[in-house]
Write an enzyme that holds these catalytic residues in place. Sequence first.
Site: not given
Ligand code: C5P
Length: 411
Positions: A212, A281, A308, A327, A341
């Site tokens: 990304n 993701d 994960p 974040f 979240k």
């Molecule tokens: O669910 P989302 O990806 O929007 O959540 C964002 C937060 O979760 C951020 O703090 C990001 O660093 C963390 N995150 C994570 N592992 C993932 C996806 C997001 O730690 N696979």
Amino acid sequence: MISNQLTNKRVLLGVTGGIAAYKSAEICRRLQDEGAEVRTAMTAAAQEFITPLTLQALSKNPVHLDLLDPETESAMGHIELARWADLILIAPASANFISRLAQGRGDDLLTAICLAADCKVAIAPAMNRSMWEKEVTQKNLAQTKSVGISVFAPGEGEQACGETGVGRLLDVPDIILLACELFETGVLSGKKVVVTAGPTREAIDPIRYISNHSSGKQGYAIAEAAAEAGANVVLISGPTNLPKPDRAQLIKVESAGQMLDAVLDQVPGTDVFISVAAVADFKTKLTAPNKIKKNVNGNLTIELSRTPDILSEVTKIKGNHLFTVGFAAETENLLENANSKLKEKKLDMIVANDVSDSEIGFNSDLNEATVLTPKTSINLPKANKTQLARNLIEIISEQLAGFGTDARARS
Ligand code: C5P
């Protein structure tokens, strides 16, 4: 008592010629106990009283001895040393050295460093009682004080020369205390902070990957701000083009899986976990061992699976003493999504920022955010990422103050 008040501080310990020079070895160790990184420089006379080898072994760095030595000057010259230091502490400072300092001389390494320095400079005088009492010495001291140099005044008592009076080097614990007092206590002094930053890359084949637009700028700025605030910082970063932040330990990773392993490795002993990384993701269910040829029957379908969720994995195992910050980079329904979240991932704080605005967010130098906790909402107005990081660290440290008790009450 060790208070870590000098965590992340760089101290150049200057040693001049006098019998109290032997105490500089102890000063070096006690500065390190407070968290300081110590380098040392000695005048020619100091080397008659204590060997450079002692200070080299204790400081774990070469001792700087000579202004005109091309080898040490090319490794780290007097100007670089002056720039490197947050504090130059001359202990012991002889009457002769103080006189040369007062005149603004730069004819040996230590005086040249002091002349080139913009950082804090302190001297701990040590000399025979009548040398101390001389009007000229007192004038020199007044002159050094008038240019902003701190003087850690000597103690009174029996002297190595057999006389009794003022001029003994101040006791080592008192020197350390005064050195600590020159700095404001960092709001995160002695805390361990782990920050993730940047994107992750999930390999499709040896050439291609899913990733990304994250630049890592915000995460790196947060790591720097936490170090500035006195924390021991571990930055776990996906691929970025950014230089290693000063005073943080950098662990480089590529994929979400590697980032998870690195984070879990660091969790024990961590006080604050700030998950800034834009973790991919999805990853491919299978990574092709060789480059996928583009002539495979027209279109290509790749099956993806979830990576994960690092943050959720941490909150599952964290217990009551680890403060977790997430974040939420969103393009719509910013606060609503961020709030869900906060709850779903069981976070102590979430930083919501709107990445649909191209002036802030991913690749920009600016950012604007709303910080949500289960009880509060604080707006961080548009600012450069460094400033925003400092404001965020301030808020985290305020929350941390009541955290242990709150967390225990919640559980
Ligand atoms: O669910 P989302 O990806 O929007 O959540 C964002 C937060 O979760 C951020 O703090 C990001 O660093 C963390 N995150 C994570 N592992 C993932 C996806 C997001 O730690 N696979």
